[in-house]
Design a protein around this motif. Structure first.
Motif, PDB file in Angstrom:
ATOM      1  N   ALA A   9       8.871   2.450  -3.076  1.00 54.33           N
ATOM      2  CA  ALA A   9       7.581   1.760  -2.962  1.00 54.33           C
ATOM      3  C   ALA A   9       7.003   1.489  -4.349  1.00 54.33           C
ATOM      4  O   ALA A   9       7.257   2.226  -5.304  1.00 54.33           O
ATOM      5  CB  ALA A   9       6.611   2.587  -2.136  1.00 54.33           C
ATOM      6  N   ILE A  10       6.243   0.418  -4.443  1.00 46.13           N
ATOM      7  CA  ILE A  10       5.665  -0.010  -5.717  1.00 46.13           C
ATOM      8  C   ILE A  10       4.165   0.266  -5.714  1.00 46.13           C
ATOM      9  O   ILE A  10       3.436  -0.172  -4.816  1.00 46.13           O
ATOM     10  CB  ILE A  10       5.914  -1.515  -5.940  1.00 46.13           C
ATOM     11  N   GLY A  11       3.691   0.985  -6.726  1.00 48.22           N
ATOM     12  CA  GLY A  11       2.258   1.165  -6.955  1.00 48.22           C
ATOM     13  C   GLY A  11       1.477   1.536  -5.716  1.00 48.22           C
ATOM     14  O   GLY A  11       1.737   2.544  -5.049  1.00 48.22           O
ATOM     15  N   GLY A  12       0.493   0.703  -5.406  1.00 46.84           N
ATOM     16  CA  GLY A  12      -0.386   0.956  -4.259  1.00 46.84           C
ATOM     17  C   GLY A  12       0.269   0.762  -2.912  1.00 46.84           C
ATOM     18  O   GLY A  12      -0.394   0.874  -1.869  1.00 46.84           O
ATOM     19  N   GLY A  13       1.578   0.495  -2.898  1.00 52.83           N
ATOM     20  CA  GLY A  13       2.315   0.454  -1.635  1.00 52.83           C
ATOM     21  C   GLY A  13       2.851   1.812  -1.230  1.00 52.83           C
ATOM     22  O   GLY A  13       3.387   1.981  -0.132  1.00 52.83           O
ATOM     23  N   ARG A  14       2.675   2.808  -2.111  1.00 51.22           N
ATOM     24  CA  ARG A  14       3.164   4.156  -1.795  1.00 51.22           C
ATOM     25  C   ARG A  14       2.284   4.796  -0.727  1.00 51.22           C
ATOM     26  O   ARG A  14       1.060   4.667  -0.754  1.00 51.22           O
ATOM     27  CB  ARG A  14       3.161   5.033  -3.046  1.00 51.22           C
ATOM     28  N   VAL A  15       2.921   5.518   0.173  1.00 43.72           N
ATOM     29  CA  VAL A  15       2.219   6.230   1.256  1.00 43.72           C
ATOM     30  C   VAL A  15       1.212   5.283   1.913  1.00 43.72           C
ATOM     31  O   VAL A  15       0.057   5.624   2.149  1.00 43.72           O
ATOM     32  CB  VAL A  15       1.504   7.490   0.719  1.00 43.72           C
ATOM     33  N   GLY A  72      -5.097   1.244   8.195  1.00 48.78           N
ATOM     34  CA  GLY A  72      -5.817   0.965   6.959  1.00 48.78           C
ATOM     35  C   GLY A  72      -7.303   1.230   7.066  1.00 48.78           C
ATOM     36  O   GLY A  72      -7.921   1.763   6.133  1.00 48.78           O
ATOM     37  N   LYS A  73      -7.893   0.888   8.212  1.00 56.41           N
ATOM     38  CA  LYS A  73      -9.333   1.094   8.390  1.00 56.41           C
ATOM     39  C   LYS A  73      -9.687   2.575   8.381  1.00 56.41           C
ATOM     40  O   LYS A  73     -10.706   2.979   7.790  1.00 56.41           O
ATOM     41  CB  LYS A  73      -9.795   0.438   9.686  1.00 56.41           C
ATOM     42  N   GLY A  74      -8.838   3.385   8.990  1.00 59.41           N
ATOM     43  CA  GLY A  74      -9.084   4.824   8.983  1.00 59.41           C
ATOM     44  C   GLY A  74      -8.957   5.399   7.578  1.00 59.41           C
ATOM     45  O   GLY A  74      -9.748   6.264   7.174  1.00 59.41           O
ATOM     46  N   TRP A  75      -7.985   4.921   6.827  1.00 55.39           N
ATOM     47  CA  TRP A  75      -7.789   5.376   5.452  1.00 55.39           C
ATOM     48  C   TRP A  75      -9.021   5.031   4.613  1.00 55.39           C
ATOM     49  O   TRP A  75      -9.503   5.849   3.826  1.00 55.39           O
ATOM     50  CB  TRP A  75      -6.541   4.708   4.877  1.00 55.39           C
ATOM     51  N   LEU A 128     -11.695  -2.374  -2.487  1.00 58.40           N
ATOM     52  CA  LEU A 128     -10.793  -1.693  -3.416  1.00 58.40           C
ATOM     53  C   LEU A 128      -9.399  -1.539  -2.795  1.00 58.40           C
ATOM     54  O   LEU A 128      -8.380  -1.701  -3.478  1.00 58.40           O
ATOM     55  CB  LEU A 128     -11.347  -0.322  -3.795  1.00 58.40           C
ATOM     56  N   PHE A 129      -9.349  -1.243  -1.509  1.00 59.48           N
ATOM     57  CA  PHE A 129      -8.063  -1.100  -0.817  1.00 59.48           C
ATOM     58  C   PHE A 129      -7.310  -2.429  -0.802  1.00 59.48           C
ATOM     59  O   PHE A 129      -6.093  -2.474  -1.006  1.00 59.48           O
ATOM     60  CB  PHE A 129      -8.300  -0.590   0.607  1.00 59.48           C
ATOM     61  N   ALA A 130      -8.041  -3.538  -0.597  1.00 57.78           N
ATOM     62  CA  ALA A 130      -7.410  -4.858  -0.608  1.00 57.78           C
ATOM     63  C   ALA A 130      -6.881  -5.198  -2.000  1.00 57.78           C
ATOM     64  O   ALA A 130      -5.867  -5.882  -2.138  1.00 57.78           O
ATOM     65  CB  ALA A 130      -8.410  -5.918  -0.148  1.00 57.78           C
ATOM     66  N   TYR A 164      -6.025  -2.863  -4.528  1.00 58.46           N
ATOM     67  CA  TYR A 164      -5.126  -1.903  -5.167  1.00 58.46           C
ATOM     68  C   TYR A 164      -4.234  -1.132  -4.201  1.00 58.46           C
ATOM     69  O   TYR A 164      -3.465  -0.280  -4.646  1.00 58.46           O
ATOM     70  CB  TYR A 164      -5.940  -0.889  -5.992  1.00 58.46           C
ATOM     71  N   GLY A 165      -4.334  -1.370  -2.902  1.00 58.20           N
ATOM     72  CA  GLY A 165      -3.578  -0.562  -1.961  1.00 58.20           C
ATOM     73  C   GLY A 165      -4.010   0.888  -2.060  1.00 58.20           C
ATOM     74  O   GLY A 165      -5.190   1.195  -2.268  1.00 58.20           O
ATOM     75  N   THR A 166      -3.067   1.810  -1.942  1.00 60.38           N
ATOM     76  CA  THR A 166      -3.438   3.231  -1.976  1.00 60.38           C
ATOM     77  C   THR A 166      -3.848   3.693  -3.376  1.00 60.38           C
ATOM     78  O   THR A 166      -4.430   4.763  -3.524  1.00 60.38           O
ATOM     79  CB  THR A 166      -2.283   4.101  -1.456  1.00 60.38           C
ATOM     80  N   ASP A 167      -3.566   2.887  -4.409  1.00 67.33           N
ATOM     81  CA  ASP A 167      -4.087   3.203  -5.744  1.00 67.33           C
ATOM     82  C   ASP A 167      -5.610   3.078  -5.786  1.00 67.33           C
ATOM     83  O   ASP A 167      -6.239   3.507  -6.764  1.00 67.33           O
ATOM     84  CB  ASP A 167      -3.484   2.270  -6.795  1.00 67.33           C
ATOM     85  N   ALA A 168      -6.192   2.521  -4.741  1.00 68.31           N
ATOM     86  CA  ALA A 168      -7.651   2.437  -4.647  1.00 68.31           C
ATOM     87  C   ALA A 168      -8.289   3.825  -4.700  1.00 68.31           C
ATOM     88  O   ALA A 168      -9.448   3.960  -5.112  1.00 68.31           O
ATOM     89  CB  ALA A 168      -8.061   1.733  -3.356  1.00 68.31           C
ATOM     90  N   GLU A 169      -7.544   4.849  -4.312  1.00 66.97           N
ATOM     91  CA  GLU A 169      -8.115   6.205  -4.355  1.00 66.97           C
ATOM     92  C   GLU A 169      -8.458   6.603  -5.793  1.00 66.97           C
ATOM     93  O   GLU A 169      -9.551   7.138  -6.052  1.00 66.97           O
ATOM     94  CB  GLU A 169      -7.148   7.213  -3.751  1.00 66.97           C
ATOM     95  N   ASP A 170      -7.549   6.331  -6.737  1.00 68.38           N
ATOM     96  CA  ASP A 170      -7.831   6.649  -8.144  1.00 68.38           C
ATOM     97  C   ASP A 170      -9.028   5.857  -8.659  1.00 68.38           C
ATOM     98  O   ASP A 170      -9.879   6.390  -9.377  1.00 68.38           O
ATOM     99  CB  ASP A 170      -6.611   6.344  -9.014  1.00 68.38           C
ATOM    100  N   VAL A 171      -9.071   4.574  -8.293  1.00 68.50           N
ATOM    101  CA  VAL A 171     -10.173   3.725  -8.753  1.00 68.50           C
ATOM    102  C   VAL A 171     -11.493   4.204  -8.163  1.00 68.50           C
ATOM    103  O   VAL A 171     -12.501   4.327  -8.873  1.00 68.50           O
ATOM    104  CB  VAL A 171      -9.920   2.250  -8.376  1.00 68.50           C
ATOM    105  N   ALA A 172     -11.502   4.490  -6.878  1.00 74.76           N
ATOM    106  CA  ALA A 172     -12.731   4.927  -6.215  1.00 74.76           C
ATOM    107  C   ALA A 172     -13.239   6.244  -6.794  1.00 74.76           C
ATOM    108  O   ALA A 172     -14.447   6.416  -7.011  1.00 74.76           O
ATOM    109  CB  ALA A 172     -12.495   5.055  -4.710  1.00 74.76           C
ATOM    110  N   ARG A 173     -12.341   7.168  -7.038  1.00 70.03           N
ATOM    111  CA  ARG A 173     -12.777   8.467  -7.573  1.00 70.03           C
ATOM    112  C   ARG A 173     -13.298   8.310  -9.003  1.00 70.03           C
ATOM    113  O   ARG A 173     -14.227   9.014  -9.412  1.00 70.03           O
ATOM    114  CB  ARG A 173     -11.631   9.476  -7.501  1.00 70.03           C
ATOM    115  N   PHE A 174     -12.714   7.395  -9.771  1.00 72.41           N
ATOM    116  CA  PHE A 174     -13.233   7.130 -11.113  1.00 72.41           C
ATOM    117  C   PHE A 174     -14.636   6.529 -11.030  1.00 72.41           C
ATOM    118  O   PHE A 174     -15.543   6.931 -11.768  1.00 72.41           O
ATOM    119  CB  PHE A 174     -12.298   6.183 -11.863  1.00 72.41           C
ATOM    120  N   ILE A 175     -14.833   5.589 -10.126  1.00 76.83           N
ATOM    121  CA  ILE A 175     -16.151   4.965  -9.959  1.00 76.83           C
ATOM    122  C   ILE A 175     -17.190   6.015  -9.580  1.00 76.83           C
ATOM    123  O   ILE A 175     -18.317   6.017 -10.096  1.00 76.83           O
ATOM    124  CB  ILE A 175     -16.087   3.857  -8.888  1.00 76.83           C
ATOM    125  N   ALA A 176     -16.809   6.918  -8.684  1.00 79.20           N
ATOM    126  CA  ALA A 176     -17.753   7.913  -8.168  1.00 79.20           C
ATOM    127  C   ALA A 176     -18.047   9.039  -9.152  1.00 79.20           C
ATOM    128  O   ALA A 176     -19.008   9.801  -8.958  1.00 79.20           O
ATOM    129  CB  ALA A 176     -17.211   8.495  -6.864  1.00 79.20           C
TER     130      ALA A 176
END
Length: 583
Positions: free
Chosen positions: A427-433, A438-441, A459-461, A463-475
């Motif tokens: 898997a590539i980048g935000g395609g991992r796991v 998607g809505k539940g995630w 953010l999910f749209a 960065y995919g699952t990499d949105a988690e890193d971005v969101a936590r940085f924002i927060a």
């Protein structure tokens, strides 16, 4: 990612590298990732920004190459279809199925094209009729029969076609619909490949805005165009993955008396992004894959709320000067008027344009559409202690992984290294796991970070699952709004710090889709410039210089003037007011 200072300091301490990859487009990034994951000591050098050349100017299609069947390139089509399906699995955050409809105006036309090609003759193609298209789509279905990720093709008669797409040219006789795919953020996939390679450890290094030239005795001069620093490196092998720039790069790698014969003969493809809700809605989610009256293939499909239209196919000598010229824009609009005669496009509805060079092998074929689209590698042996140079010739965006794998395996054989990681199903980048729900995630991430569900979905749209890193940085710290409600200061700071951003256009045309979607206003560009300047610690005089650089690039390369960006200030203000009232 390692910062520039760390990268340069590391190379100064240890200038010997196994492989130096030149070119940070999608193929260079692919072979860099392949080698890094095998533990090879590899350095990637890109003279501009990552994915800023042809890899930023593709048609946004991920496809098998239906028309390549006419050239007899069956193995390329099969390889492309396999890689297309892998991208659907490995990068589901950016690659998605695309129903593609072919309007058909003849029955028997085009049957002779393949015959004359096999006989070694050349001619401009006639229009492709129903039988030729039906045959091609039958081969397409056959090549994908074991995977069957998407539906088989279907034919419609004239009435059924016009019932579904009443705006199509009424001279139509049939239509055929099949499935390929499209990529929403191709430049971001490049950045994810880079990150995947760099994650392998200190053996992998990369620099954008840097150049390499030969010094003699097996040494090359590495020049950092940001700091102006230079140092000597000693690679055992050089991979020239510069695409349309291969011959230019070879000129810097070999002394004048030993320069190889030209290897490349690229052609230019230009595209328009049109902001027309009527045109977008009329497409009903389909790509229209059509022939203009001269037989040239054109495309038209919904892209991030707008419509992408293209393309041209013109020989070019200097890939660094390509842009969509006025006559190309007229040609694309004329082709649109042919297939959809009732649609009128106003000049202000063209919100972005771009052009890139297809990295095709040198060819004397009189018709550019006949130049082979396949890829291969050529090794140029060095002399007087210089390392060999492996040149990656050709290649299309869809096959970047398999082309990178091919070049890497040739390099590994030369180095005597055994492959230990296979990327076919990686898997590539935000395609991992990637979540099935998607809505539940998104809901779970929003709840754990305190960011709104709507913003988290954005953010999910992106960065995919990499949105988690971005969101936590924002927060993690106080955030601030920007003139575009979909972005905030902290999100951009994250991109600047983690994705090798050096210029304003890196952020606005590649790390984000603000420019290509026509959503960039002058106020937003200036606000983002302030964020970038603060992060980089630029002196005051650098800010107007960077502003001028960006506006010149937007005007010359993308047909977007300072006046049009200023007009979008008012449009976005009106949109924000309307949204506020409705909310």
């Amino acid at each position: 990612m390692m910062n520039r200072r760390e990268t340069m300091d590391g190379l100064r301490r240890s200038p010997k590298v196994d492989v130096c990859v030149l070119g940070g487009g999608i193929n260079g990034l692919s072979v860099f990732r392949e080698l890094a994951l095998q533990g090879v000591n590899v350095l990637l050098v890109e003279k501009d920004d990552y994915c800023s050349g042809a890899s930023a100017a593709l048609s946004r299609m991920v496809h098998g190459g239906l028309r390549y069947l006419e050239n007899g390139e069956f193995s390329l089509v099969q390889e492309s279809l396999v890689e297309r399906d892998r991208l659907l699995r490995n990068a589901p955050h950016y690659v998605a199925p695309l129903p593609t409809t072919v309007p058909i105006f003849d029955v028997f036309s085009g049957l002779a094209n393949g015959i004359v090609r096999f006989l070694g003759l050349t001619r401009r193609p006639s229009r492709r009729g129903a039988i030729a298209i039906k045959t091609g789509l039958g081969i397409y279905d056959f090549l994908t029969r074991k995977r069957a990720l998407m539906p088989k093709h279907q034919f419609r008669g004239r009435k059924a076609t016009l019932d579904k797409w009443p705006a199509l040219n009424p001279a139509i006789r049939n239509s055929a619909t099949y499935y390929d795919a499209w990529v929403s953020h191709p430049e971001r996939i490049g950045i994810e490949l880079l990150g995947d390679g760099l994650s392998a450890g200190a053996n992998a290094k990369a620099l954008n805005y840097a150049t390499v030239e030969q010094m003699g005795a097996g040494e090359f001069l590495l020049r950092d165009r940001v700091s102006g620093e230079t140092l000597a490196i000693q690679p055992r092998l050089v991979i020239n993955a510069t695409g349309g720039w291969i011959d230019i790069a070879n000129g810097a790698l070999f002394p004048q008396e030993a320069r190889p014969a030209p290897l490349m003969g690229g052609t230019k493809g230009s595209h328009l992004i049109i902001d027309s809700a009527g045109l977008r809605d009329m497409l009903d989610g389909h790509m229209i894959y059509y022939e203009n009256e001269d037989g040239r293939i054109c495309i038209l499909f919904p892209y991030l709320g707008k419509v992408l239209v293209g393309s041209t196919d013109i020989r070019v000598d200097d890939p660094g000067t390509v842009r969509c010229e006025a006559d190309e824009r007229d040609y694309i609009l004329q082709s649109l008027a042919f297939v959809l005669p009732g649609i009128k496009i106003r000049p202000e509805e063209i919100v972005f344009q771009f052009a890139g060079v297809r990295p095709l092998p040198a060819s004397k074929d009189s018709f550019t559409g006949r130049i082979p689209r396949d890829h291969f590698c050529t090794v140029l042996e060095g002399s007087n202690g210089a390392p060999p140079v492996l040149c990656m010739i050709g290649g299309k965006w869809t096959t970047f992984r398999s082309f990178g794998e091919m070049a890497a395996d040739m390099a590994l054989e030369r180095l005597g290294v055994t492959r230990r990681v296979d990327t076919a199903e990686r898997a590539i980048g935000g395609g991992r796991v990637f979540p099935k729900d998607g809505k539940g995630w998104v809901r779970a991430l929003a709840a754990s970070t305190g960011i709104s569900a709507d913003r988290t979905a954005l953010l999910f749209a992106r960065y995919g699952t990499d949105a988690e890193d971005v969101a936590r940085f924002i927060a993690a710290a106080p955030d601030h709004p920007l003139p575009h409600a979909g972005y905030s200061v902290r999100e951009l700071i994250h991109l600047i710090r983690s994705e090798a951003v050096e210029h304003l256009d890196d952020l606005l045309t590649r790390r984000t889709t603000l420019a290509i979607t026509g959503e960039l206003s002058l106020a937003m560009a200036e606000a983002v410039l302030d964020v970038l300047a603060a992060e980089k610690g630029w002196p005051a005089q650098r800010v107007p210089e960077e502003r001028g650089r960006f506006l010149t690039l937007m005007g010359e390369r993308h047909g977007v003037t300072e006046q049009s960006l200023s007009a979008r200030n008012e449009q976005r203000s009106e949109l924000c007011e309307t949204t506020a009232r409705s909310g």
